[in-house]
Structures are given as structure tokens and as C-alpha cells.
Motif scaffolding. Structure first.
Motif, PDB file in Angstrom:
ATOM      1  N   VAL A 123       0.950   3.692  -3.865  1.00  0.00           N
ATOM      2  CA  VAL A 123       2.128   4.262  -3.218  1.00  0.00           C
ATOM      3  C   VAL A 123       3.061   4.856  -4.275  1.00  0.00           C
ATOM      4  N   GLU A 172       6.052  -0.954   0.823  1.00  0.00           N
ATOM      5  CA  GLU A 172       4.711  -1.453   1.119  1.00  0.00           C
ATOM      6  C   GLU A 172       4.655  -2.919   0.701  1.00  0.00           C
ATOM      7  N   SER A 228      -0.904  10.143   3.591  1.00  0.00           N
ATOM      8  CA  SER A 228      -0.643   9.856   5.002  1.00  0.00           C
ATOM      9  C   SER A 228      -0.202  11.114   5.742  1.00  0.00           C
ATOM     10  N   GLN A 229       0.619  11.921   5.093  1.00  0.00           N
ATOM     11  CA  GLN A 229       1.026  13.192   5.687  1.00  0.00           C
ATOM     12  C   GLN A 229      -0.170  14.128   5.833  1.00  0.00           C
ATOM     13  N   ASN A 274       1.682   7.957   0.396  1.00  0.00           N
ATOM     14  CA  ASN A 274       2.577   8.528   1.396  1.00  0.00           C
ATOM     15  C   ASN A 274       2.280  10.007   1.607  1.00  0.00           C
ATOM     16  N   PRO A 326       1.962  -0.712   4.786  1.00  0.00           N
ATOM     17  CA  PRO A 326       3.339  -0.235   4.943  1.00  0.00           C
ATOM     18  C   PRO A 326       4.024  -0.978   6.084  1.00  0.00           C
ATOM     19  N   GLY A 344       7.462   6.464  -3.623  1.00  0.00           N
ATOM     20  CA  GLY A 344       7.346   5.341  -2.710  1.00  0.00           C
ATOM     21  C   GLY A 344       7.824   4.051  -3.349  1.00  0.00           C
TER      22      GLY A 344
END
Length: 771
Positions: free
Chosen positions: A719, A712, A435-436, A432, A706, A679
Motif C-alpha cells: 500500500v 490497511e 484498486s482503481q 490503492n 483495507p 497509502g
């Protein structure tokens, strides 16, 4: 008529049976005593379901280029474009970023295992091209092993002891009397090898160890990290506490006055400081069996007995790579070295310490002393790199300082990421957070055969062929063969080989002749083989067959070192065989680390409590171990039969001790939710007495799926894993330092594989939209 095509992958050599252009079967290499079942999954590569079949551009990026909304990655539709247009766009982006921001702003991540081929090695070819075009920011070390080699390079002068050149297993099998296995020594992880493997030898060595009646102590939270038939005594240690056990054993030897003072004086530096720490001179805490028992959860009387046995018998410490993939991961590698030095066993047949036996298939096997085939990446025109597991840190913190091996450096301002043949949305921790971070670069290019989670989150996707659709060769320092990888089937869709893609880009960037040196695919393969063959004859008087014979036969032997005793010459003459360390000897007390003053990597081996561990866990928290699965390598061939055999209900299985499952109301086969602050994901419960209480096990490699704001779906442990460096010195991956909670789940039970395919279909153009 069936054609028989020799080939090789990371998990073994085999023959592909091809009939009418289709794969009809796979046969293992006849000389392999323990072939991997994963080889039978290679037919999955020939299926179009998850393949990238044509060049694709993200719709928003195509319209606005570097000014696009980067939040659209992984959600916006792709547009199919012709190859020439895609290559023009990629070359233009490389030139734009280099001219505007400098070559350090190009990150060639490309850490991956897409093929064991030494010619079509996507990462090497990418870096070769970019070096010719002005350079790039790369990475050092690997997710598998980073903290370990960093500390060993400092205290032993190099990292050969964890790269396959400690005592070979044939030497251990015939000479060791007491073998202590910290972590795993498993045929499960020994299936695979970087650069390919011809024959799997680990099981044979373990059977010889069992046959000789070697006393084997297995220190691991997982009983099946060593085959049951070895007859080992299982010590179910708390995860991340091996360092305390090693120090407690060393402290007991010192308390009994049984340390080898002669070896310590002749062959080590800083041992006085280390012994003072074991005695507790500064902190008042003796590092002994009682102290270690309180940290590890192991009985003190067992620890005391083992300490004396280590000096009374020929003893070998085998330390798994997994131990250093944790917060303060430098310490178990260094502490094991300190224990072996105190016992005085280093440099003796069957004695001392070695790292990574079974972590890859070739570690501990007779190793090649020849020249392994491989493409040169060329000279590096700029000095810019990051530790491999610090990708999110780099993307989120441009210009920020980081430390590594005593140096202070700064993260580049990354504008372009080019990833070829790899999947950070499998390898990296805290997905996560990644991903950012993934929204920060202006452009992301992914070159891969598959629509991985990383490819889905790219701006430009180039379809590369798999190894079975091109010619190549395999071989490496831990393999006793060079292996032919002949093309079995035609490339799927519009996919091209990695060499052809990079050669086309090199031409557009004005460096084509320097990149290809006038050779095509078969010209390069012949050249690389002939280099190895000439070196074997020149350096070792070893005759290898000519190329045509090799190519027809499918394999050729290389010169190897057998029955190797690590540091034997150094033990005999430390001055004449000085190590490349600050003292020329084994470093047990480091002047360099004392000067650096890192509070997470002291000047001697030390117990440093990790950020998350069972010693400070909440009442309902478990320690998560995320290891390699039985049926695949990383995220490759996830839909193959071998991989699917390890799943239930389409998800990865979470192993739990029966007591932990019962206290949470979890039944075998039930869907469970795993979560922490980073996560959440779903998995299928598997109740197992081979798992220590307080420990949960979830294999790596499920394709990241996700689903909105929920957990997920597929059971991807990353995660949940912690994205911090092992220390300011090593900066390795800390994946095994991870606490979670687990509970039954009665919510969203969508099939993750169908969901992934459905999500992908929504992003791809309809057939009528394809040029």
C-alpha cells in the motif's frame, strides 16, 4: 494406518503423513541438509476457512455481465453456481471479447506461485489454452527480477548470470579470497525455488567460505541479510546507493592505475567511455571513494582499501536480486559488471560477478543440464505483452505508448482479465492505485484455491485444488532432482485441478483435442518425466530410473554441472566464444543506449539518484525495505505456524533501528502506523540493532485488508510502495524505492485476520443458498 506420500512445494521436498484421509504430519526429504520449516504449514491447505469451495459469480456481474457496476468488485455478494454454468460463462466471455475487441484485449496475467508442479502449472495451462483459442496479452520478466536480466541481456548477451549459471557456489567456496556481498545471501530467501527444490545447499557453502577464512564484506542496510557466523564485516549502506559504491571502487582502481587494461581491450567494448566517466572527464566529478562515501554513508578509507584488495586477491562480487527492484535498478547490475571487468576478475575460478546467490534456493547450486519437465504453452498467435510490473499502467491507459528494451509499444484495450494461481494484490506496488485500475476491465476471472484479495475482487471465481489434492511432478534448471508430487487428500469442496478446468474450457472453445493431446493427468505426468529421462540419456549418457520406480521412490537425479566458472571460455578466446551483444564482447559503453537517449538509463553504468532515497528524505522519513519473510513464500500459507511465528498481535512486524524508534516515541511491540502519499498501513514495532539507522523493514505477503478510509490493517507494504518502472529500458518493479513516515498508533486495533474473514463471510452466500 499411516500412508507416506512424497510431495514437493516451492520451499522443499517432503513426505506427507496421511491417516484416515487427514494430514497427520510432514517429514522433510532425508537428503536435505537444511529443510525449511514452512513445509510443516502445508496442512493449512486442507482447512476450509479461506478456501474457494465452489464456483462463484459476483451478483452484479451475473445480472448485467459486462455492463455491471465494476465498483462492486470486492464489496458485492457472490452467488454460487454449478460448474457447467460457470464454465459456460467463462468460455462465452473469452469468445465475446476475442470476437468483439480482439484477443489482445484478453490479459492472461496469471503471475503466481500457487504450485511448484510442472504439469498443473496454472499460468502455463491458461496460456496454452488461450494460445489455441487465438492468443492473449501476457507479461515478460518477473516482479522478483526484471531490470537486471534486461540490462544483462543487452551487455552480456543473455541473462544466465542472474539465472543460476554464473560461477557456482562450490567454485566460489574453494577459490575466492575476497567476497563482496551486495544485498543478501541468506538462507531465509534460499528456502524457496521456482519449480521446487530438493535440497538446500546455501548454508553448507557459506560454512565452507567461513571455514576457509575468506574475507567477506557484507554491503546491506540489514546485518542479518548474511548469517552472523560467516564472520563478515558489515557495511550498512544507504538503500539504493550500491551503484555509487561500485563506481567509487572502480574509480579508485583506475585512479591507482591498477585496472586490467588487457582484459578491457580484449573482452569489453565501450570501456574508454566508462573509464572517462569514472575519471569525471565530462562532468568534472571523479567517481572515487570520497564521492561514493558522500552518497552511501560509508567511510571513504574503507572503500579505498577494498578497491585495492579487489585487484590484489581473487575477488568475487555477489549481487542480490533485491538491488534491481528499485528505481534505476539496471545500474547496480551493470556497475557490478563494470567493476569486475576493471578488476580483471571475470572468467577466473572464484572470480568475477554473479547475481542472485541465495535470492532463490537453486541460484549458485550445481545446475541441471538436462531437460526440465514442463507443459508447453504452444505457439503464440499474436505478439502482445507488457512488462510484468506495468499492470496498473496498462489498465489505466489503454492505447498509451510504453518503451521496453529499445522498442516502443502500446498498451492494449483490456476488456477481460483471467488470473490463475496468483495474487496481484500481494505482488503489485501501490495497491490503492491498482484498486482503481482494477475497476476498468469488463470482466475479471480468478482461478485459485484461496479467497485471496484478488479472488474477492473478481467477477467469476473458479475453485482450483491445491497441489496436495492432485498428482504432479516438480523440477527445474536449478534443481538436481525431479520430484514426485503424489496426491495426499481428496479435493476440498467442489474444487478441481487446474488441468481439468482448462481442459473443460478448451473443449467449449473447440480446441480440446489440441489442448489435452489425448492424455489425462497421469498420462501427462508420465510423458513429461519420460521426455526428461530420454533427453538425459541421449544428450548426456545419464541414466534416470523408469517412471514407475521414480513415482514410487519420490525423486530421481538429473545430470548437473558442478564447479562452473562463468565466461571462462570467453576470457580465453573472446573471438571464438563471442557473446550475443552489439560488439560480441562485454558492453561497458552501449551504442544502442546512446542512440535511444534514455535519461534514466545512460550509455554506460552511472549513478542516477532514485526518485525517493535518504539523500533527499524529509527529517522524519525512513527508507522502507519490503523483503521476503522467514515463515512463508509471498502470500502463501499466511495463517500457517511458520508465518504466524513472524507476526505479533496478528500483524506483520516493522523492524526499526533503536535510535529511530526512540526519536519517534515507539516501544517494542507497540502498534505503529506507516504512511506516505500513496497509502497507510498498521504494523507491530520490532526494535532491532540489525537494521541500519534511517531504514525500516516490513515483510511482504500479509493479506491485503483495507478497512474503510483508515489504514490497511494487516501490514501489507505494497500500500506504500512506488509503482513506477525502473527505467524506460527495463520497466522493472521499483518496490525498494520507498520513503515512509512512522508513528505510534492508538486508534483502530482490530485483528486483521478476523477482519478479513468477517469481510469475506459477508460476501459469500449462506449454506442454504448453495446449489
Amino acid at each position: 494406518m499411516i500412508q507416506r506420500i512424497p510431495h514437493c512445494s516451492h520451499w522443499g521436498a517432503y513426505t506427507i503423513l496421511v491417516e484416515d484421509g487427514r494430514i497427520a504430519g510432514v517429514e522433510p526429504l532425508a537428503m536435505d541438509p537444511a529443510p525449511s520449516d514452512i513445509i510443516h504449514s502445508v496442512a493449512e491447505w486442507a482447512k476450509p476457512d479461506r478456501r474457494v469451495l465452489r464456483p462463484m459469480i459476483r451478483e452484479g456481474w451475473l445480472a448485467r455481465r459486462e455492463g455491471s457496476d465494476r465498483q462492486g468488485r470486492g464489496r458485492e455478494r457472490f452467488v454460487a453456481v454449478p460448474w457447467d454454468e460457470a464454465l459456460d460463462l467463462v468460455a462465452a466471455e473469452i469468445a465475446r471479447v476475442a470476437d468483439t475487441h480482439g484477443n489482445a484485449s484478453i490479459f492472461a496475467g496469471s503471475y503466481g506461485w500457487t504450485s511448484c508442479g510442472r504439469f498443473h502449472h496454472a499460468s502455463s495451462l491458461l496460456k496454452r489454452m488461450l494460445n489455441l483459442a487465438g492468443g492473449y496479452t501476457g507479461h515478460v520478466d518477473t516482479y522478483s527480477i526484471a531490470a537486471g536480466p534486461v540490462i544483462l541481456r543487452h551487455v552480456l548477451g543473455d541473462d544466465r548470470a542472474c539465472g543460476g549459471q554464473a560461477n557456482t557456489l562450490d567454485n566460489i567456496a574453494e577459490n575466492t579470497e575476497t567476497l563482496v556481498v551486495f544485498g543478501a545471501m541468506s538462507p531465509r530467501t534460499a528456502q524457496s525455488e521456482a519449480g521446487g527444490i530438493g535440497a538446500h545447499y546455501l548454508e553448507g557453502y557459506l560454512r565452507r567460505i567461513a571455514e576457509r577464512g575468506v574475507r567477506v564484506i557484507h554491503v546491506s542496510p540489514l546485518r542479518d541479510d548474511l548469517p552472523g557466523w560467516v564472520g563478515a564485516q558489515w557495511w550498512p549502506i544507504r538503500p539504493n546507493t550500491d551503484t555509487a559504491l561500485m563506481l567509487g571502487l572502480a574509480g579508485e582502481i583506475v585512479a591507482a592505475g591498477r585496472q586490467d587494461d588487457g582484459f578491457l581491450a580484449r573482452c569489453t567494448s565501450g570501456s574508454d567511455e566508462f573509464l572517462a566517466y569514472l575519471r569525471g572527464d565530462a562532468d568534472g566529478q571523479r567517481k572515487d571513494a570520497a564521492w561514493a562515501s558522500g552518497i552511501t554513508g560509508l567511510p571513504a578509507e574503507q572503500i579505498r582499501a577494498l578497491a585495492l584488495r579487489l585487484v590484489d586477491s581473487r575477488s568475487m562480487l555477489a549481487v542480490s536480486w533485491a538491488l534491481q527492484r528499485a528505481h534505476h535498478g539496471e545500474q547496480p547490475f551493470w556497475a557490478a559488471l563494470g567493476l569486475a571487468a576493471v578488476a580483471g576478475q571475470i572468467g577466473l575460478p572464484g572470480g568475477g560477478v554473479g547475481y542472485g546467490y541465495g535470492s532463490l534456493g537453486g541460484v549458485g547450486a550445481p545446475f541441471s543440464i538436462g531437460k526440465s519437465p514442463g507443459m508447453s504453452q504452444g505457439a503464440k498467435p499474436i505478439d502482445s505483452f507488457i512488462p510484468v510490473a506495468r499492470i496498473s499502467d496498462m489498465l489505466l491507459n489503454p492505447g498509451a505508448a510504453f518503451t521496453y528494451q529499445g522498442e516502443t509499444r502500446h498498451y492494449p484495450d483490456t476488456r477481460l482479465v483471467y488470473w490463475a494461481g496468483g495474487n496481484p494484490f500481494h505482488h503489485h506496488q501501490d495497491l490503492n492505485r491498482l484498486s482503481q485500475a482494477w475497476t476498468r476491465p469488463e470482466t475479471i476471472i480468478v482461478q485459485d484455491p484461496m479467497w485471496t484479495a484478488t479472488a474477492r475482487r473478481a467477477d467469476i471465481v473458479l475453485p482450483a485444488s491445491t497441489s496436495i489434492e492432485r498428482n504432479d511432478l516438480a523440477g527445474n534448471k536449478r534443481c538436481d532432482l525431479i520430484l514426485a508430487m503424489r496426491q495426499a487428500i481428496a479435493p476440498l469442496g467442489q474444487s478441481r485441478s487446474d488441468f481439468d478446468i482448462f481442459d473443460a474450457l478448451a473443449g467449449r472453445l473447440g480446441v480440446g483435442p489440441a489442448f489435452n493431446e489425448g492424455r489425462d493427468e497421469m498420462g501427462w505426468i508420465r510423458h513429461l518425466y519420460d521426455e526428461s529421462r530420454a533427453h538425459a540419456l541421449r544428450a548426456h549418457g545419464f541414466s534416470m530410473p523408469d517412471f514407475d520406480t521414480f513415482w514410487e521412490r519420490g525423486h530421481a537425479p538429473v545430470p548437473v554441472q558442478r564447479d562452473h566458472v562463468y565466461l571462462a571460455g570467453f576470457r580465453q578466446d573472446p573471438a571464438g566464444n563471442a557473446l550475443d551483444t552489439e560488439s560480441g564482447r562485454i558492453v561497458l559503453g552501449s551504442k544502442t543506449l546512446a542512440r535511444l537517449g534514455h535519461d534514466d538509463c545512460l550509455a554506460h553504468p552511472a549513478w542516477l539518484p532514485p526518485a525517493e532515497w535518504l539523500g533527499k528524505a524529509g527529517r522524519d522519513e525512513l527508507h522502507l525495505i519490503s523483503h521476503q519473510p522467514q515463515g512463508r513464500l509471498h502470500s502463501q500459507l499466511e495463517t500457517g505456524a511458520a508465518s504466524m511465528g513472524g507476526k505479533r498481535h496478528g500483524r506483520e512486524q516493522l523492524r526499526l533501528n533503536p535510535a529511530d524508534a526512540q526519536s519517534r516515541g515507539i516501544n517494542d511491540g507497540a502498534t505503529v502506523r506507516l504512511w506516505n502519499a500513496r497509502g497507510a498501513c498498521l504494523a507491530t514495532a520490532c526494535i532491532s540493532t540489525d537494521t541500519a539507522p534511517g531504514v525500516a523493514v516490513l515483510p511482504t505477503g500479509a493479506w491485503f485488508t483495507p478497512a474503510g478510509d483508515g489504514p490497511e490493517l494487516s501490514g501489507n507494504p505494497n500500500v506504500l510502495t512506488l509503482d513506477i518502472g525502473t527505467s524506460a529500458f527495463g520497466q522493472g518493479c521499483s518496490a525498494h524505492t520507498c520513503l515512509i513516515r512512522v508513528a505510534p498508533h492508538a486508534g483502530d486495533n482490530r485483528d486483521p485476520m478476523r477482519t478479513y474473514q468477517s469481510q469475506l463471510a459477508e460476501m459469500l452466500p449462506h449454506p442454504e443458498e448453495t446449489p
